[in-house]
Design a protein around this motif. Structure first.
Motif, short mmCIF file in Angstrom:
data_model
loop_
_atom_site.label_atom_id
_atom_site.label_comp_id
_atom_site.label_asym_id
_atom_site.label_seq_id
_atom_site.Cartn_x
_atom_site.Cartn_y
_atom_site.Cartn_z
N PHE A 57 1.01 -1.32 -0.13
CA PHE A 57 0.24 -0.09 -0.38
C PHE A 57 0.73 1.25 -0.42
N GLU A 58 0.85 2.19 -0.87
CA GLU A 58 0.75 3.28 -0.99
C GLU A 58 0.60 3.92 -1.41
N TRP A 59 1.08 5.28 -0.44
CA TRP A 59 -0.38 6.45 -0.37
C TRP A 59 0.92 7.98 -0.44
N THR A 60 0.26 9.04 -1.22
CA THR A 60 0.62 10.73 -0.37
C THR A 60 -0.34 11.16 -0.29
N ALA A 61 0.00 12.04 1.33
CA ALA A 61 -1.56 12.61 1.73
C ALA A 61 -0.66 13.71 0.53
N PRO A 62 -2.49 14.88 0.12
CA PRO A 62 -2.64 15.59 -0.56
C PRO A 62 -1.53 17.12 0.34
N GLU A 63 -1.19 17.69 -0.43
CA GLU A 63 -1.11 18.97 0.67
C GLU A 63 -2.23 19.75 1.13
N GLY A 64 -1.46 20.28 2.05
CA GLY A 64 -2.69 21.90 2.81
C GLY A 64 -3.65 21.23 3.98
N LEU A 65 -3.06 19.47 4.45
CA LEU A 65 -3.96 19.58 5.35
C LEU A 65 -2.49 18.98 6.40
N ASP A 66 -2.38 19.05 7.47
CA ASP A 66 -1.26 18.31 8.64
C ASP A 66 -1.37 17.86 9.13
N LYS A 67 -2.76 16.24 9.46
CA LYS A 67 -3.03 15.17 10.28
C LYS A 67 -3.74 14.80 9.40
N TRP A 68 -3.93 13.15 8.61
CA TRP A 68 -4.30 12.37 8.53
C TRP A 68 -4.73 10.92 9.12
N LYS A 69 -4.96 10.53 8.51
CA LYS A 69 -5.45 9.04 9.69
C LYS A 69 -6.12 8.26 8.40
N VAL A 70 -5.42 7.47 8.48
CA VAL A 70 -5.23 6.19 7.20
C VAL A 70 -5.67 4.86 7.60
N VAL A 71 -6.95 4.83 7.13
CA VAL A 71 -7.86 3.61 7.58
C VAL A 71 -7.68 2.36 6.19
N VAL A 72 -6.95 1.00 6.67
CA VAL A 72 -6.92 0.10 6.00
C VAL A 72 -7.49 -1.27 6.18
N VAL A 73 -8.82 -1.43 5.54
CA VAL A 73 -9.50 -2.21 6.30
C VAL A 73 -9.49 -3.39 4.96
N CYS A 74 -9.09 -4.55 5.85
CA CYS A 74 -9.32 -6.09 4.46
C CYS A 74 -10.07 -7.04 5.40
N SER A 75 -10.41 -8.75 4.82
CA SER A 75 -11.51 -9.03 5.03
C SER A 75 -10.44 -10.34 5.15
N LYS A 76 -10.26 -11.20 6.03
CA LYS A 76 -9.51 -12.66 5.79
C LYS A 76 -10.21 -13.31 4.93
N GLY A 77 -10.07 -14.03 3.96
CA GLY A 77 -10.49 -15.32 3.43
C GLY A 77 -10.75 -16.78 3.90
N GLY A 78 -11.29 -17.13 2.90
CA GLY A 78 -11.38 -18.48 3.69
C GLY A 78 -12.66 -19.06 5.17
N SER A 79 -13.21 -18.34 4.77
CA SER A 79 -14.27 -18.48 5.69
C SER A 79 -16.34 -18.91 5.10
N VAL A 80 -16.64 -19.51 5.52
CA VAL A 80 -18.03 -20.30 5.24
C VAL A 80 -18.66 -19.32 5.15
N ASP A 81 -19.73 -18.29 4.35
CA ASP A 81 -19.95 -17.49 4.00
C ASP A 81 -21.70 -17.56 4.60
N MET A 82 -21.90 -17.96 6.03
CA MET A 82 -23.33 -18.20 6.27
C MET A 82 -23.96 -17.18 5.92
N SER A 83 -24.30 -16.34 5.47
CA SER A 83 -25.46 -15.55 5.01
C SER A 83 -26.13 -16.60 3.13
N ASN A 84 -25.25 -16.82 3.36
CA ASN A 84 -25.70 -17.75 1.68
C ASN A 84 -26.57 -18.61 2.70
N PRO A 85 -27.63 -18.87 1.48
CA PRO A 85 -28.91 -19.63 2.30
C PRO A 85 -28.12 -21.37 2.37
#
Length: 172
Positions: A1-29
């Motif tokens: 993951f590469e990201w360059t913060a745009p200029e102009g704001l001095d505080k950033w919080k980057v949130v990276v969300v990922c999903s772990k694969g391999g689980s059974v999809d229990m929402s699937n009938p």
């Protein structure tokens, strides 16, 4: 993951969300269908007509530890249809305070996720056991009620699909 913060704001919080694969999809009938055909139906077939009589109770203990997999392709597809906005774009609000909208995103997320789990898992198992006059019980709440939210999204909403919900929760 590469990201360059745009200029102009001095505080950033980057949130990276990922999903772990391999689980059974229990929402699937299909998941409840596999469970029923793998566990309940063999007992039904071998009980020689005693289902609901001599065989009257199924019990599961902590099957959902540490909890249901709440993310699925179905959730990603179904969420905008039900709530009118893209959940993927709003994901940081599940983990970080993004202002007043954070609460709505969290409530909407659990509402859709639990609804899909009800339709894909809880209701089909409930309907099968009701049809066969079986009591389906468990003791799936451990620790705190916060654990119940982590494990089920909405513990009480999910547990209404058991004929005999229970708890092996000890006092804090």
């Amino acid at each position: 993951f590469e990201w360059t913060a745009p200029e102009g704001l001095d505080k950033w919080k980057v949130v990276v969300v990922c999903s772990k694969g391999g689980s059974v999809d229990m929402s699937n009938p299909r998941s409840s269908e596999v469970w029923i055909n793998s566990w309940f139906e063999p007992v039904n077939q071998h009980s020689q007509g005693y289902m609901g009589d001599a065989v009257s109770y199924f019990f599961n203990d902590d099957f959902w530890d540490p909890g249901f997999p709440f993310w699925s392709k179905r959730l990603e597809e179904e969420f905008p249809k039900r709530k009118g906005y893209d959940l993927v774009e709003a994901l940081p609000a599940l983990f970080e305070d993004m202002g007043p909208r954070s609460y709505k995103v969290r409530l909407d997320y659990y509402d859709v996720a639990v609804s899909l789990l009800e339709d894909g898992w809880f209701k089909p198992l409930y309907e099968w056991t009701e049809k066969h006059n079986i009591i389906y019980g468990h003791d799936n709440l451990r620790g705190s009620y916060q654990w119940g939210v982590k494990a089920y999204g909405d513990y009480f909403r999910a547990q209404r699909w058991f004929q005999a919900p229970g708890s092996d929760r000890t006092p804090d």
